[in-house]
Design a protein around this motif. Structure first.
Motif, PDB file in Angstrom:
ATOM      1  N   LEU A  19       0.810  -1.221   0.000  1.00 58.32           N
ATOM      2  CA  LEU A  19       0.000   0.000   0.000  1.00 58.32           C
ATOM      3  C   LEU A  19       0.847   1.276   0.000  1.00 58.32           C
ATOM      4  CD1 LEU A  19      -2.752  -1.115   2.524  1.00 58.32           C
ATOM      5  CD2 LEU A  19      -2.957  -0.884   0.051  1.00 58.32           C
ATOM      6  N   TRP A  20       2.160   1.157  -0.195  1.00 58.02           N
ATOM      7  CA  TRP A  20       3.101   2.281  -0.269  1.00 58.02           C
ATOM      8  C   TRP A  20       3.160   3.076   1.033  1.00 58.02           C
ATOM      9  CZ3 TRP A  20       6.323   3.877  -4.309  1.00 58.02           C
ATOM     10  CH2 TRP A  20       6.251   3.115  -5.457  1.00 58.02           C
ATOM     11  N   ARG A  21       2.955   2.450   2.173  1.00 61.62           N
ATOM     12  CA  ARG A  21       3.092   3.150   3.446  1.00 61.62           C
ATOM     13  C   ARG A  21       4.548   3.259   3.850  1.00 61.62           C
ATOM     14  NH1 ARG A  21      -2.018   1.181   7.132  1.00 61.62           N
ATOM     15  NH2 ARG A  21      -3.599   2.087   5.794  1.00 61.62           N
ATOM     16  N   ASP A  22       5.358   2.260   3.527  1.00 58.67           N
ATOM     17  CA  ASP A  22       6.798   2.291   3.766  1.00 58.67           C
ATOM     18  C   ASP A  22       7.453   2.528   2.408  1.00 58.67           C
ATOM     19  OD1 ASP A  22       9.353   2.052   4.627  1.00 58.67           O
ATOM     20  OD2 ASP A  22       9.196  -0.026   5.320  1.00 58.67           O
ATOM     21  N   LYS A  23       7.720   3.789   2.103  1.00 56.32           N
ATOM     22  CA  LYS A  23       8.148   4.178   0.769  1.00 56.32           C
ATOM     23  C   LYS A  23       9.522   3.606   0.404  1.00 56.32           C
ATOM     24  CE  LYS A  23       5.111   7.927   0.238  1.00 56.32           C
ATOM     25  NZ  LYS A  23       3.890   7.252  -0.033  1.00 56.32           N
ATOM     26  N   LYS A  24      10.453   3.552   1.357  1.00 58.32           N
ATOM     27  CA  LYS A  24      11.792   3.031   1.059  1.00 58.32           C
ATOM     28  C   LYS A  24      11.739   1.544   0.720  1.00 58.32           C
ATOM     29  CE  LYS A  24      14.455   6.297   3.799  1.00 58.32           C
ATOM     30  NZ  LYS A  24      15.378   6.470   4.919  1.00 58.32           N
ATOM     31  N   ALA A  25      11.026   0.770   1.528  1.00 56.10           N
ATOM     32  CA  ALA A  25      10.925  -0.665   1.270  1.00 56.10           C
ATOM     33  C   ALA A  25      10.202  -0.932  -0.044  1.00 56.10           C
ATOM     34  CB  ALA A  25      10.212  -1.354   2.423  1.00 56.10           C
ATOM     35  N   THR A  26       9.167  -0.164  -0.320  1.00 56.91           N
ATOM     36  CA  THR A  26       8.423  -0.343  -1.565  1.00 56.91           C
ATOM     37  C   THR A  26       9.305  -0.006  -2.763  1.00 56.91           C
ATOM     38  OG1 THR A  26       6.383   0.244  -0.426  1.00 56.91           O
ATOM     39  CG2 THR A  26       6.346   0.334  -2.821  1.00 56.91           C
ATOM     40  N   ALA A  27      10.101   1.056  -2.647  1.00 50.42           N
ATOM     41  CA  ALA A  27      11.002   1.436  -3.736  1.00 50.42           C
ATOM     42  C   ALA A  27      12.062   0.351  -3.956  1.00 50.42           C
ATOM     43  CB  ALA A  27      11.664   2.773  -3.432  1.00 50.42           C
ATOM     44  N   MET A  28      12.560  -0.251  -2.876  1.00 45.36           N
ATOM     45  CA  MET A  28      13.549  -1.322  -3.019  1.00 45.36           C
ATOM     46  C   MET A  28      12.930  -2.551  -3.691  1.00 45.36           C
ATOM     47  SD  MET A  28      16.026  -1.046   0.338  1.00 45.36           S
ATOM     48  CE  MET A  28      15.015  -2.098   1.286  1.00 45.36           C
ATOM     49  N   VAL A  29      11.723  -2.917  -3.295  1.00 48.09           N
ATOM     50  CA  VAL A  29      11.053  -4.064  -3.912  1.00 48.09           C
ATOM     51  C   VAL A  29      10.785  -3.793  -5.386  1.00 48.09           C
ATOM     52  CG1 VAL A  29       8.879  -5.360  -3.946  1.00 48.09           C
ATOM     53  CG2 VAL A  29      10.031  -4.927  -1.786  1.00 48.09           C
ATOM     54  N   LEU A  30      10.300  -2.609  -5.699  1.00 49.47           N
ATOM     55  CA  LEU A  30      10.025  -2.251  -7.084  1.00 49.47           C
ATOM     56  C   LEU A  30      11.304  -2.203  -7.910  1.00 49.47           C
ATOM     57  CD1 LEU A  30       7.633  -1.520  -8.874  1.00 49.47           C
ATOM     58  CD2 LEU A  30       8.044   0.868  -8.337  1.00 49.47           C
ATOM     59  N   GLY A  31      12.377  -1.641  -7.339  1.00 50.56           N
ATOM     60  CA  GLY A  31      13.666  -1.603  -8.036  1.00 50.56           C
ATOM     61  C   GLY A  31      14.236  -2.986  -8.259  1.00 50.56           C
ATOM     62  N   GLY A  32      14.124  -3.864  -7.255  1.00 51.25           N
ATOM     63  CA  GLY A  32      14.609  -5.237  -7.406  1.00 51.25           C
ATOM     64  C   GLY A  32      13.837  -5.994  -8.464  1.00 51.25           C
ATOM     65  N   ALA A  33      12.515  -5.847  -8.457  1.00 55.28           N
ATOM     66  CA  ALA A  33      11.688  -6.518  -9.465  1.00 55.28           C
ATOM     67  C   ALA A  33      12.012  -5.995 -10.868  1.00 55.28           C
ATOM     68  CB  ALA A  33      10.208  -6.316  -9.151  1.00 55.28           C
ATOM     69  N   THR A  34      12.263  -4.693 -10.980  1.00 55.78           N
ATOM     70  CA  THR A  34      12.624  -4.112 -12.278  1.00 55.78           C
ATOM     71  C   THR A  34      13.975  -4.642 -12.739  1.00 55.78           C
ATOM     72  OG1 THR A  34      11.375  -2.123 -11.735  1.00 55.78           O
ATOM     73  CG2 THR A  34      12.968  -1.953 -13.528  1.00 55.78           C
TER      74      THR A  34
END
Length: 186
Positions: free
Chosen positions: A70-85
């Motif tokens: 839900l994008w509440r933890d922006k750093k963790a979400t960005a890391m997950v999105l960057g890793g998946a990319t």
């Protein structure tokens, strides 16, 4: 008049059933309390999308995964999105293979451990403690015996199919082989 009294009795029974289904313990609640409970139920339906009973965060588990999703933890979400990319770029755009990636990762790990263990004398640190792994002879024999048993069982099944003793399996395998042959042709 008798019909009117029967209708009112039916209405009373229906109301009692509705109250029991709602969980009301007393049937002598005032109209004001009934209107408050119905208005709070309506408010609950208004604030939850599609009439859900729980918030979205709780539906997703309410933990760290829900925060990331839900994008509440922006750093963790960005890391997950960057890793998946990065994984998508490696496998899809660069046509990298999983086995090659695993092998390169293991070689890199081995090289880093080798360099660290040799450089540990120069930087006055203790070398890494890598546990000794060994397989006993008994374990190797047990694995070989179970593998031999499975291979012999598979060969026996294939022999039965090839001899045509089990017509259903023979037709199924020949049908599968025919489809495989057609699909492999250019």
């Amino acid at each position: 008049m008798a019909e009117h009294s029967e209708e009112s009795k039916v209405d009373q029974v229906v109301e009692k059933i509705k109250e029991e289904l709602r969980g009301d313990s007393s049937s002598s609640d005032s109209d004001h309390e009934k209107s408050e409970s119905s208005s709070s139920a309506i408010k609950a339906k208004i604030y939850h999308l599609f009439g859900r009973e729980q918030p979205v965060h709780k539906v997703f588990g309410g933990g760290k995964a829900a925060d990331v999703f839900l994008w509440r933890d922006k750093k963790a979400t960005a890391m997950v999105l960057g890793g998946a990319t990065a994984i998508w770029v490696l496998f899809e755009l660069m046509e990298y293979h999983l086995l090659t990636l695993v092998c390169h990762g293991l070689i890199l790990t081995l090289a880093i451990l080798f360099l660290y263990s040799n450089a540990s004398t120069f930087i006055n640190k203790s070398p890494p403690r890598i546990p000794e792994v060994s397989i006993s002879e008994d374990m190797a024999v047990k694995i070989a015996r179970s593998l031999r048993y499975e291979i012999n069982t598979a060969l026996a099944v294939l022999r039965e199919i090839a001899l045509g003793r089990d017509l259903k399996k023979f037709l199924g395998v020949s049908h599968f082989g025919f489809i495989w042959l057609i699909c492999s042709l250019p």
